[in-house]
Scaffold this active site. Sequence first.
Site, PDB file in Angstrom:
ATOM      1  N   ASP A  47       0.816  -1.219   0.000  1.00  0.00           N
ATOM      2  CA  ASP A  47       0.000   0.000   0.000  1.00  0.00           C
ATOM      3  C   ASP A  47       0.850   1.270   0.000  1.00  0.00           C
ATOM      4  O   ASP A  47       0.385   2.329   0.392  1.00  0.00           O
ATOM      5  CB  ASP A  47      -0.965  -0.010   1.196  1.00  0.00           C
ATOM      6  CG  ASP A  47      -0.241  -0.132   2.523  1.00  0.00           C
ATOM      7  OD1 ASP A  47       0.992  -0.297   2.506  1.00  0.00           O
ATOM      8  OD2 ASP A  47      -0.900  -0.060   3.577  1.00  0.00           O
ATOM      9  N   HIS A 249      23.543   3.405 -19.313  1.00  0.00           N
ATOM     10  CA  HIS A 249      22.504   3.699 -18.326  1.00  0.00           C
ATOM     11  C   HIS A 249      22.723   2.892 -17.047  1.00  0.00           C
ATOM     12  O   HIS A 249      21.796   2.298 -16.494  1.00  0.00           O
ATOM     13  CB  HIS A 249      21.110   3.452 -18.916  1.00  0.00           C
ATOM     14  CG  HIS A 249      20.719   4.524 -19.892  1.00  0.00           C
ATOM     15  ND1 HIS A 249      19.678   4.392 -20.771  1.00  0.00           N
ATOM     16  CD2 HIS A 249      21.235   5.740 -20.136  1.00  0.00           C
ATOM     17  CE1 HIS A 249      19.574   5.494 -21.512  1.00  0.00           C
ATOM     18  NE2 HIS A 249      20.521   6.321 -21.139  1.00  0.00           N
ATOM     19  N   ASP A 266      26.294  11.109 -14.106  1.00  0.00           N
ATOM     20  CA  ASP A 266      25.276  11.734 -14.960  1.00  0.00           C
ATOM     21  C   ASP A 266      24.063  11.954 -14.063  1.00  0.00           C
ATOM     22  O   ASP A 266      23.402  10.993 -13.662  1.00  0.00           O
ATOM     23  CB  ASP A 266      24.947  10.801 -16.133  1.00  0.00           C
ATOM     24  CG  ASP A 266      23.969  11.422 -17.123  1.00  0.00           C
ATOM     25  OD1 ASP A 266      23.316  12.436 -16.786  1.00  0.00           O
ATOM     26  OD2 ASP A 266      23.843  10.876 -18.239  1.00  0.00           O
ATOM     27  N   ASP A 277      20.431  18.279 -16.561  1.00  0.00           N
ATOM     28  CA  ASP A 277      21.020  17.034 -17.070  1.00  0.00           C
ATOM     29  C   ASP A 277      22.508  17.270 -17.318  1.00  0.00           C
ATOM     30  O   ASP A 277      22.879  17.838 -18.345  1.00  0.00           O
ATOM     31  CB  ASP A 277      20.294  16.627 -18.372  1.00  0.00           C
ATOM     32  CG  ASP A 277      20.760  15.281 -18.904  1.00  0.00           C
ATOM     33  OD1 ASP A 277      21.511  14.580 -18.203  1.00  0.00           O
ATOM     34  OD2 ASP A 277      20.362  14.932 -20.037  1.00  0.00           O
ATOM     35  N   HIS A 356      26.204   6.589 -28.925  1.00  0.00           N
ATOM     36  CA  HIS A 356      24.951   7.325 -28.727  1.00  0.00           C
ATOM     37  C   HIS A 356      25.002   8.638 -29.489  1.00  0.00           C
ATOM     38  O   HIS A 356      26.040   9.044 -30.005  1.00  0.00           O
ATOM     39  CB  HIS A 356      24.641   7.535 -27.244  1.00  0.00           C
ATOM     40  CG  HIS A 356      25.686   8.282 -26.453  1.00  0.00           C
ATOM     41  ND1 HIS A 356      25.809   9.654 -26.502  1.00  0.00           N
ATOM     42  CD2 HIS A 356      26.647   7.846 -25.586  1.00  0.00           C
ATOM     43  CE1 HIS A 356      26.794  10.031 -25.673  1.00  0.00           C
ATOM     44  NE2 HIS A 356      27.322   8.951 -25.125  1.00  0.00           N
ATOM     45  N   HIS A 360      19.954  15.909 -27.108  1.00  0.00           N
ATOM     46  CA  HIS A 360      18.497  15.735 -27.079  1.00  0.00           C
ATOM     47  C   HIS A 360      17.886  17.003 -26.535  1.00  0.00           C
ATOM     48  O   HIS A 360      18.572  17.809 -25.892  1.00  0.00           O
ATOM     49  CB  HIS A 360      18.097  14.500 -26.243  1.00  0.00           C
ATOM     50  CG  HIS A 360      18.620  14.498 -24.829  1.00  0.00           C
ATOM     51  ND1 HIS A 360      18.033  15.234 -23.822  1.00  0.00           N
ATOM     52  CD2 HIS A 360      19.684  13.875 -24.250  1.00  0.00           C
ATOM     53  CE1 HIS A 360      18.705  15.044 -22.694  1.00  0.00           C
ATOM     54  NE2 HIS A 360      19.726  14.232 -22.930  1.00  0.00           N
ATOM     55  N   HIS A 367      14.522  13.729 -21.569  1.00  0.00           N
ATOM     56  CA  HIS A 367      14.552  13.587 -23.031  1.00  0.00           C
ATOM     57  C   HIS A 367      13.261  14.255 -23.495  1.00  0.00           C
ATOM     58  O   HIS A 367      12.220  13.624 -23.613  1.00  0.00           O
ATOM     59  CB  HIS A 367      14.612  12.115 -23.448  1.00  0.00           C
ATOM     60  CG  HIS A 367      15.901  11.467 -23.029  1.00  0.00           C
ATOM     61  ND1 HIS A 367      16.068  10.118 -22.952  1.00  0.00           N
ATOM     62  CD2 HIS A 367      17.098  12.000 -22.657  1.00  0.00           C
ATOM     63  CE1 HIS A 367      17.308   9.843 -22.545  1.00  0.00           C
ATOM     64  NE2 HIS A 367      17.941  10.975 -22.368  1.00  0.00           N
ATOM     65  N   GLU A 390      26.508  16.213 -25.330  1.00  0.00           N
ATOM     66  CA  GLU A 390      27.042  15.195 -24.422  1.00  0.00           C
ATOM     67  C   GLU A 390      27.849  14.102 -25.118  1.00  0.00           C
ATOM     68  O   GLU A 390      27.468  12.936 -25.105  1.00  0.00           O
ATOM     69  CB  GLU A 390      25.914  14.571 -23.604  1.00  0.00           C
ATOM     70  CG  GLU A 390      24.707  14.087 -24.392  1.00  0.00           C
ATOM     71  CD  GLU A 390      23.644  13.496 -23.473  1.00  0.00           C
ATOM     72  OE1 GLU A 390      23.955  12.548 -22.743  1.00  0.00           O
ATOM     73  OE2 GLU A 390      22.494  13.988 -23.486  1.00  0.00           O
ATOM     74  N   TYR A 394      33.884   5.485 -24.776  1.00  0.00           N
ATOM     75  CA  TYR A 394      33.722   4.329 -23.892  1.00  0.00           C
ATOM     76  C   TYR A 394      34.636   3.238 -24.446  1.00  0.00           C
ATOM     77  O   TYR A 394      34.339   2.644 -25.489  1.00  0.00           O
ATOM     78  CB  TYR A 394      32.250   3.880 -23.875  1.00  0.00           C
ATOM     79  CG  TYR A 394      31.330   5.079 -23.645  1.00  0.00           C
ATOM     80  CD1 TYR A 394      31.075   5.549 -22.359  1.00  0.00           C
ATOM     81  CD2 TYR A 394      30.787   5.792 -24.726  1.00  0.00           C
ATOM     82  CE1 TYR A 394      30.290   6.672 -22.150  1.00  0.00           C
ATOM     83  CE2 TYR A 394      29.998   6.918 -24.531  1.00  0.00           C
ATOM     84  CZ  TYR A 394      29.753   7.350 -23.240  1.00  0.00           C
ATOM     85  OH  TYR A 394      28.976   8.467 -23.040  1.00  0.00           O
ATOM     86  N   ARG A 411      32.202  10.838 -20.288  1.00  0.00           N
ATOM     87  CA  ARG A 411      31.173  11.655 -20.961  1.00  0.00           C
ATOM     88  C   ARG A 411      31.183  13.021 -20.294  1.00  0.00           C
ATOM     89  O   ARG A 411      31.397  13.128 -19.073  1.00  0.00           O
ATOM     90  CB  ARG A 411      29.787  11.007 -20.858  1.00  0.00           C
ATOM     91  CG  ARG A 411      28.687  11.801 -21.529  1.00  0.00           C
ATOM     92  CD  ARG A 411      27.393  11.001 -21.796  1.00  0.00           C
ATOM     93  NE  ARG A 411      26.707  10.571 -20.610  1.00  0.00           N
ATOM     94  CZ  ARG A 411      26.669   9.332 -20.148  1.00  0.00           C
ATOM     95  NH1 ARG A 411      27.331   8.369 -20.790  1.00  0.00           N
ATOM     96  NH2 ARG A 411      26.007   9.017 -19.048  1.00  0.00           N
ATOM     97  N   GLU A 413      28.716  16.501 -20.309  1.00  0.00           N
ATOM     98  CA  GLU A 413      27.394  16.933 -20.783  1.00  0.00           C
ATOM     99  C   GLU A 413      27.004  18.277 -20.185  1.00  0.00           C
ATOM    100  O   GLU A 413      27.041  18.458 -18.972  1.00  0.00           O
ATOM    101  CB  GLU A 413      26.346  15.881 -20.375  1.00  0.00           C
ATOM    102  CG  GLU A 413      24.914  16.280 -20.718  1.00  0.00           C
ATOM    103  CD  GLU A 413      23.890  15.208 -20.378  1.00  0.00           C
ATOM    104  OE1 GLU A 413      24.144  14.405 -19.457  1.00  0.00           O
ATOM    105  OE2 GLU A 413      22.841  15.187 -21.040  1.00  0.00           O
TER     106      GLU A 413
END
Length: 445
Positions: A47, A249, A266, A277, A356, A360, A367, A390, A394, A411, A413
Amino acid sequence: MLPEPLSHPAAISMEEFAARRERLMAELPEDSAVLLPGAALKTRNHDSEYTFRQNSDFHYLCGFPEPDALLLLLPGREAGEAILYCQEKDPEKEAWTGIRIGPEGAVNAYGMDEAFDNTQRSSLAELLDGRQTVYLPLADAGAMGIAEGVRAQLSARARCGAVAPTRFADVSALVHELRLTKSEAELALMRHAARISALAHCRAMHASRAGRFEYQLQAEIEHEFVWHGARAPAYGTIVGGGANACVLHYIENAAPLADGDLVLIDAGGEFDLYAGDITRTFPVNGRFSEAQRALYDIVLAAEERGVASVKPGATLEAIHQGVVRDLTAGLIELGLLEGELEACIESQSFRRFYLHSTSHWLGLDVHDVGSYRVDGEPRPLEPGMVLTVEPGLYIPDAEDIPLPYRGIGIRIEDDVVVTESGGEVLTAGVPKAADAIEALMAGQI
Ligand code: GLY
Ligand code: MN
Ligand code: MN
């Protein structure tokens, strides 16, 4: 020591919400209607529920913050075009879960022309009688269920003169088009979300030590968000030490941070539903190794050039192509790719290290919505649009990769608003040059 509180920008005004509804209705025929449900609470377990987050399109059009509401727009209706159904006032329930705004509050504080509580949903059919086209989110089964129910009720009363809608059309793309260009009030909220997010990244850099766990940096980040009123992360915070940074991710955030590794964070806070972001990558122990810095500087140069190329008329595709070119040239220089630049770009061999896209849209959703192409062509940027830049590299932990580069993920960004003459970087509050990061981590700034 606890950080100084920041002063908060103004929330979106009732007048601005009304103007957005007007802009939407101006695109619709008179005999149409808009039917847009807000979000519902979602069960987490037994609940307990997840923290409520309003549906972004619904929020954009009315700002009403409670679950289980329904917005109805009736263009041209003399008695009022904006109608809301919301949770009923209920003293017993309110004693448990807090005051409900109720229909009266929806009119007085949210500028609705009329409001009903959800026990009065049967009046929907009457209000929609004679509206030929109902615009609603076609992908939303709940919204479709409501619309189908109304159509069935009106069809059943056809012999008494009721006129059921003949067409359901998608409202989402129309709202998303409006959302793509941000107003000054929205930009103030986004600047704030970005500023808080930048402070959070600085805090994580200060807290980084070998032996601490990824989730401990997550705790630092999210502490700073909440402290400044960004009550939730805009998306799951990513803290990836070492090779975990190569998982795009990665959200486990459970590993210890190792001396000599980089850590990629990130993370962005959500302020008044607007997202920040930011990604930064920095050495766990505060000092880049030679190989880490060589790779880092390639990503940084690509990122800086990408950010600098934001201006009206530029496209995300062109920014991406520039980034790919810079990253690929750097990979060839370091010996991680073999061959001529053009051939590596043509064959897409760079995709082993960068798979990638570079940008965006950013806004109420991380996004964010709005189409990326217009008439099949990449969409030219316009003032008021907000995007991320960004790039990353890798490097797999593979035998054919020289040892010092194996398992490194980087990365960087930033969030950028398109202005009349170029771009305004919202996220400059956290350093990104390797020297500046080292200085911050050494306590020098
Ligand atoms: N944080 C998700 C992204 O950068 O796209
Ligand atoms: Mn992003
Ligand atoms: Mn991100």
